[in-house]
Motif scaffolding. Structure first.
Motif, short mmCIF file in Angstrom:
data_model
loop_
_atom_site.label_atom_id
_atom_site.label_comp_id
_atom_site.label_asym_id
_atom_site.label_seq_id
_atom_site.Cartn_x
_atom_site.Cartn_y
_atom_site.Cartn_z
N ALA A 241 0.82 -1.08 0.08
CA ALA A 241 -0.15 0.17 0.10
C ALA A 241 1.01 1.16 0.03
O ALA A 241 0.71 2.33 -0.78
CB ALA A 241 -0.79 0.17 1.24
N GLN A 242 1.96 1.25 0.57
CA GLN A 242 2.81 2.41 0.89
C GLN A 242 3.60 2.79 -0.44
O GLN A 242 3.54 3.84 -0.90
CB GLN A 242 3.82 2.02 1.84
CG GLN A 242 4.81 3.29 2.13
CD GLN A 242 5.98 3.15 1.22
OE1 GLN A 242 6.56 1.85 0.96
NE2 GLN A 242 6.50 4.33 0.78
N ARG A 243 4.03 1.50 -1.19
CA ARG A 243 4.50 1.62 -2.57
C ARG A 243 3.38 2.31 -3.58
O ARG A 243 3.65 3.15 -4.53
CB ARG A 243 5.00 0.37 -3.14
CG ARG A 243 6.26 -0.22 -2.49
CD ARG A 243 6.80 -1.49 -2.95
NE ARG A 243 6.73 -1.41 -4.36
CZ ARG A 243 6.80 -2.59 -5.36
NH1 ARG A 243 6.68 -3.56 -4.73
NH2 ARG A 243 6.84 -2.34 -6.52
N VAL A 244 2.28 1.90 -3.72
CA VAL A 244 1.05 2.37 -4.51
C VAL A 244 0.90 3.64 -4.07
O VAL A 244 0.80 4.72 -5.05
CB VAL A 244 -0.16 1.45 -4.30
CG1 VAL A 244 -1.38 2.29 -4.94
CG2 VAL A 244 0.17 0.22 -4.51
N LEU A 245 0.97 4.20 -2.81
CA LEU A 245 0.89 5.53 -2.59
C LEU A 245 1.95 6.56 -3.00
O LEU A 245 1.52 7.69 -3.26
CB LEU A 245 0.03 5.64 -0.94
CG LEU A 245 -1.06 4.84 -0.61
CD1 LEU A 245 -1.27 5.08 0.79
CD2 LEU A 245 -2.04 5.82 -1.15
N ALA A 246 2.95 5.94 -2.60
CA ALA A 246 4.14 6.85 -2.86
C ALA A 246 4.18 6.98 -4.44
O ALA A 246 4.35 8.22 -4.85
CB ALA A 246 5.46 6.03 -2.82
N VAL B 71 -4.40 11.41 -0.89
CA VAL B 71 -3.02 10.38 -0.90
C VAL B 71 -2.12 10.62 0.28
O VAL B 71 -1.65 9.67 0.88
CB VAL B 71 -2.38 10.65 -2.22
CG1 VAL B 71 -1.12 9.82 -2.34
CG2 VAL B 71 -3.47 9.95 -3.30
N LEU B 72 -1.69 11.99 0.77
CA LEU B 72 -0.46 12.06 1.58
C LEU B 72 -1.19 11.67 2.98
O LEU B 72 -0.18 11.24 3.70
CB LEU B 72 -0.14 13.73 1.37
CG LEU B 72 0.36 14.43 0.03
CD1 LEU B 72 0.86 15.83 0.55
CD2 LEU B 72 1.29 13.52 -0.39
N ALA B 73 -2.38 12.04 3.21
CA ALA B 73 -2.89 11.63 4.29
C ALA B 73 -2.63 10.13 4.65
O ALA B 73 -2.44 9.32 5.70
CB ALA B 73 -3.98 11.81 4.60
N THR C 217 3.76 0.82 9.34
CA THR C 217 4.92 0.11 9.06
C THR C 217 6.17 0.39 9.77
O THR C 217 7.06 0.05 9.80
CB THR C 217 5.42 0.21 7.43
OG1 THR C 217 5.44 1.36 7.09
CG2 THR C 217 4.18 -0.68 6.59
N GLY C 218 5.95 1.28 10.79
CA GLY C 218 7.04 1.61 11.52
C GLY C 218 7.95 2.83 11.21
O GLY C 218 8.79 2.73 11.85
N ARG C 219 7.65 3.22 10.35
CA ARG C 219 8.46 4.20 9.85
C ARG C 219 7.96 5.94 10.17
O ARG C 219 7.34 6.44 9.33
CB ARG C 219 8.50 4.33 8.17
CG ARG C 219 9.19 2.86 7.71
CD ARG C 219 8.97 2.49 6.35
NE ARG C 219 9.40 3.49 5.44
CZ ARG C 219 9.30 3.16 3.95
NH1 ARG C 219 8.62 1.94 3.58
NH2 ARG C 219 9.77 3.93 3.16
N ASP C 220 7.98 5.90 11.43
CA ASP C 220 7.27 7.01 12.13
C ASP C 220 7.89 8.56 11.41
O ASP C 220 7.20 9.57 11.47
CB ASP C 220 7.50 7.00 13.61
CG ASP C 220 6.68 6.04 14.21
OD1 ASP C 220 5.79 5.42 13.34
OD2 ASP C 220 6.91 5.27 15.30
N ASP C 221 9.28 8.50 11.46
CA ASP C 221 9.91 9.74 11.01
C ASP C 221 9.38 10.14 9.73
O ASP C 221 9.16 11.49 9.40
CB ASP C 221 11.40 9.63 10.80
CG ASP C 221 12.02 9.65 12.40
OD1 ASP C 221 11.39 9.77 13.42
OD2 ASP C 221 13.39 8.99 12.59
N GLU C 222 9.26 9.34 8.70
CA GLU C 222 8.91 9.62 7.50
C GLU C 222 7.35 9.92 7.62
O GLU C 222 7.05 10.90 6.78
CB GLU C 222 9.03 8.29 6.47
CG GLU C 222 10.32 7.94 5.95
CD GLU C 222 10.49 6.74 5.31
OE1 GLU C 222 10.01 6.93 4.30
OE2 GLU C 222 10.87 5.69 5.71
N ALA C 223 6.72 9.39 8.30
CA ALA C 223 5.15 9.83 8.40
C ALA C 223 4.99 11.00 9.01
O ALA C 223 4.27 11.92 8.56
CB ALA C 223 4.60 8.66 9.54
N ALA C 224 5.91 11.46 9.84
CA ALA C 224 5.97 12.94 10.53
C ALA C 224 6.15 13.99 9.43
O ALA C 224 5.35 14.92 9.32
CB ALA C 224 6.93 12.81 11.60
N ALA C 225 7.19 13.52 8.52
CA ALA C 225 7.61 14.50 7.42
C ALA C 225 6.45 14.61 6.49
O ALA C 225 6.00 15.85 6.16
CB ALA C 225 8.64 13.93 6.94
#
Length: 375
Positions: A240-245, A257-259, A268-276
């Motif tokens: 899902a992350q790949r599709v949304l990217a 899409v960004l939300a 998926t545990g990628r909190d820093d990327e999510a925060a950005a």
């Protein structure tokens, strides 16, 4: 999820969907006809209507004006709004009902059968949000422009273009319109069907519809968003992350899409990327959809109905046409002893409910609230 994913047109074209991204092995085959042509095919009943009811009007008023008169005055064309599912043109004609997209497809199919030119427009600013699981879905608004292309620019009596829109004029006044292709409109229809199947829990069917949408309109970003919802339901947040990217790279300003991308990165545990991504989202859209609604329900669960009502009102300030939020606001107002306010919210929930079934549910609640007034 009425009219789901019908925005995002005018984007940079995407390449055809790859087998890797659409992840077919995760979904079972289903016996569903997802041919896009069915959406705009005129039925024998529609052709009979044109011959029997429309010809007298055409002779007097010309074809495009005759269509306008038929939609507004003919008893045989009394239409009802029903967003319970997205109908084909033929289904909307048979039922004399449909959501905005279904009624637009019906009008376009009738006009084309009359020999008129048909083009479609996206109405910017007409989007609405809904949720599926932890991710956001969204719907927008389209209308149709019909006319006799051979007469355009000639000054002839029947040379006018006619815009047919199934929202009240005040709801679309001032909004910018963008021409969109028929392929995009068909992608909208297919994506709506996918979103409706998803909402009903028919995940494999939803995948069949969204695959057809991406095959028909690969540049239609909301279909990629729907695919991400399906992958998330299958427990594949990584895909899902790949599709949304992929979708975010195509429409960097698409806040829906960004939300969802931020939500999947968190999952998926990628909190820093999510925060950005959330920071970028806040810059584009300071009021995050459903944030106040969630706070209101949390306050309601804690028994703090005053705070709950205030939060629901904040959510309605962002989007005043959310039937579910009005229903919760009515519940909070009733708990606070504000019966007149509760009644007002239930009336609005009934007005904005997406289908006759849901509208009837709110009407029953309103009757219960009004019962003491009848004694």
């Amino acid at each position: 999820m009425a009219c789901a994913g019908l925005v995002g047109c005018g984007s940079v074209p995407l390449p055809p969907p790859s087998p890797d991204l659409i992840a077919a092995p995760l979904f079972a085959p289903v016996d569903v006809d997802t041919d896009p042509a069915q959406a705009i095919a005129p039925s024998p009943a529609m052709r009979s209507f044109l011959e029997r009811e429309m010809q007298p009007l055409i002779r007097v008023h010309g074809p495009s004006r005759a269509m306008a008169l038929a939609l507004s005055r003919l008893p045989a064309m009394r239409l009802e709004y029903d967003a319970s599912f997205t109908r084909t043109a033929a289904e909307a004609f048979d039922a004399r009902a449909g959501n905005c997209l279904s009624l637009t497809l019906m009008t376009g199919a009738l006009a084309r059968a009359m020999g008129l030119s048909v083009t479609y427009q996206q109405v910017d600013g007409g989007s609405a949000w809904s949720r599926s699981g932890g991710l956001l879905a969204y719907s927008g608004h389209v209308n149709v422009v019909i006319g006799d292309a051979s007469l355009f620019g000639t000054g002839a009596r029947w040379a006018q273009r006619l815009v047919v829109d199934f929202l009240p004029a005040e709801d679309v006044a001032g909004h910018r319109t963008t021409p969109i292709s028929e392929a995009t409109v068909l992608g909208m229809f297919l994506n709506n069907r996918a979103a409706e199947a998803l909402a009903a829990g028919r995940i494999d069917e939803a995948h069949a519809w969204v695959r057809s949408a991406l095959g028909t309109a690969p540049g239609f970003v909301p279909a990629w968003n729907t695919l991400a919802l399906l992958l998330e339901h299958r427990g594949r947040a990584d895909l899902a992350q790949r599709v949304l990217a992929h979708a975010a790279a195509t429409e960097p300003g698409n806040t829906r899409v960004l939300a969802n991308l931020a939500a999947v990165l968190t999952a998926t545990g990628r909190d820093d990327e999510a925060a950005a991504w959330r920071e970028r989202l806040r810059a584009l859209e300071p009021q995050v959809p459903f944030a106040w609604f969630d706070r209101g329900r949390e306050a309601a669960a804690a028994g703090n109905w005053q705070a709950a009502y205030a939060a629901f009102q904040r959510e309605l300030d962002r989007d005043p046409d959310q039937h579910e939020v009005h229903a919760w606001a009515a519940r909070a107002a009733e708990q606070l002893g504000q019966t007149a306010t509760a009644r007002r919210h239930l009336e609005r929930a009934r007005e904005t409910g997406p289908s006759p079934t849901i509208q009837a549910l709110y009407a029953a609640k309103l009757d219960r609230l009004n019962a003491p007034l009848r004694h």
